[in-house]
Each structure stands twice: as C-alpha cells, then as structure tokens.
Design an enzyme around this catalytic site. Sequence first.
Site, PDB file in Angstrom:
ATOM      1  N   HIS A  20      -7.624  -6.082   0.041  1.00  0.00           N
ATOM      2  CA  HIS A  20      -6.451  -5.225   0.215  1.00  0.00           C
ATOM      3  C   HIS A  20      -5.487  -5.828   1.227  1.00  0.00           C
ATOM      4  O   HIS A  20      -4.270  -5.821   1.012  1.00  0.00           O
ATOM      5  CB  HIS A  20      -6.892  -3.833   0.679  1.00  0.00           C
ATOM      6  N   ASP A  63     -10.306  -6.007  -3.825  1.00  0.00           N
ATOM      7  CA  ASP A  63      -9.759  -4.874  -3.072  1.00  0.00           C
ATOM      8  C   ASP A  63     -10.671  -3.664  -3.217  1.00  0.00           C
ATOM      9  O   ASP A  63     -10.842  -3.136  -4.316  1.00  0.00           O
ATOM     10  CB  ASP A  63      -8.354  -4.544  -3.575  1.00  0.00           C
ATOM     11  N   SER A  90       0.836  -1.196   0.000  1.00  0.00           N
ATOM     12  CA  SER A  90       0.000   0.000   0.000  1.00  0.00           C
ATOM     13  C   SER A  90       0.874   1.250   0.000  1.00  0.00           C
ATOM     14  O   SER A  90       1.664   1.448  -0.922  1.00  0.00           O
ATOM     15  CB  SER A  90      -0.972  -0.059   1.186  1.00  0.00           C
TER      16      SER A  90
END
Length: 265
Positions: A242, A215, A94
């Site tokens: 995610h 996600d 991320s």
Amino acid sequence: MKTVEIADARVAYRVDGAGPGLVLVHGTGGNGETNWGHLVPELARHWTVVRPDYSGSGETRDTGGTLSVQHLAAEVLAAAEAAGATPFDLVGFSLGAAVAMQIAADHPHLVRRVVLLGAFLDGADPRQQMQFGLWNDLIRTDREAMARLVLLTGFSPVFLSSLGHGGISEAAAAIAAETDWAGIARQVDLDLSVDVAEAARRMDKPVLVIGRTHDHMVPPDEARSVAAAIPGARYVDLPTSHLAAIEQPGAFTELLREFLLEEQH
C-alpha cells in the site's frame, strides 16, 4: 510552509519547483511531507509541486468537525489556487485518491491528468469495514499496537523484514509519537463512509490507476474496480505494498512521470 484560509480551516501547504502545477494529495494519517516529501527533488524538476495537508493532518487547523470528501477537496483546491498552480496534474493516495476523484469530477476545468494510488471507491466492503473499525478501536485503546499494525499491513513482508528489529521498533515508535491521533480518527471515520463511485463515473480526464500486488490495506481488486468505473482509465500493477511511494519510490515516480509527461506531446 504556507497557509490559506477556507471556511472553518486554515489549510497548510508546501510549494516546490517550477513549471506546470502538480498537486499531491496524501492518505489517511499521512501529510504532505510524510507521504510525498522524499519524491519532491525529482518531481520539482518538472512541475510546481503543491502538497496540502488536509484536515486532520499536518499543520492544517480547523474546528474538528466531521469530515467529508467534498470538504477535503475544497481544501486541496484552495491550496492549489493560492499557490498559483492551476490548472494542474493531480495525484491522490488512498483516501487522497477519493479526494482526487471528487476534484476531477467536480472541477474538470482545473485538472489535466490524474494518477490514483491505493484507490478505493467506497468503504462498504466488509473487510474494509473490519479493518477501519479495528483502526478506530486501537486509536482509542492501544496506539502502539496501531502503529505496529500500520507497518505490518502497510508494507510488504520482504520490505518490512529488511528494516530489521531495530528499524521496525524505531518506525513504530515514530508513528506512535508523531501521529495526530485525533485527526486520523476523523479521517478513519470518513474511510468507513466514503463513496466516490458516482464521481468516478463522471471523470473525463486521462487517468492512471496504480494497483499494488502486495497491498493488505486496500487489496488490488479495489484498484481494479476504480479503473473499471472511470471511463477510459488505464490500469497498471506495481509489485509492492500500500505504501508504494515509500517502498518503491523510483518505480512509482517513473510511472508517474511517464504518464503525465506523455500527454504533453
């Protein structure tokens, strides 16, 4: 837990295992233990695993100023060098994927291979702006709701339901109680302004970009854009959320191991 001093920060990091260096860079609101700790027993069989906490997370302490990708990259590099783990394979999740891209572009002599999970090039997408703006609003006004939102959008529906009512309540309470809210707010501000598109184009190492078909935080199209921007990058999907490394640790670790070890032969 070890620490290294750099500029205005005392960077905390963990080191496990032996062998070539492997640096794991966590995401927004996470740290080296919450994002990666459950994977260490397997990864430490092959690598010296370094898990820094960058500013705003974990045990790292700094002066509380505005964050930049370059600043976080310097912290991660300082931890890797202090651990004696250079050169290293690099995994970013991320916001940590943006940090990893910056490191690989600016310090190619220190990086062997790169794996990016939950990656995005910038925070300019209108949906992303709405999401991160909502996070900031809830961090200020309703942290329990923010905790529930993280679970709702961070995990796939099937996985979240499998936790049951009690498990969901316990997880939300733990997030609300244990999160460094001032730190995550600083990281969310960086999510809103981050732009590593130029760094992605400069990367010249073997790169695996892992997309997640379920996600809702960083949609799969964002990961595909990352793969398209990096010369020669390989792209693969995982049927997960995610928080893929938590939801499907075995599948994620297998992809990681296959990609990183194949390049050594």
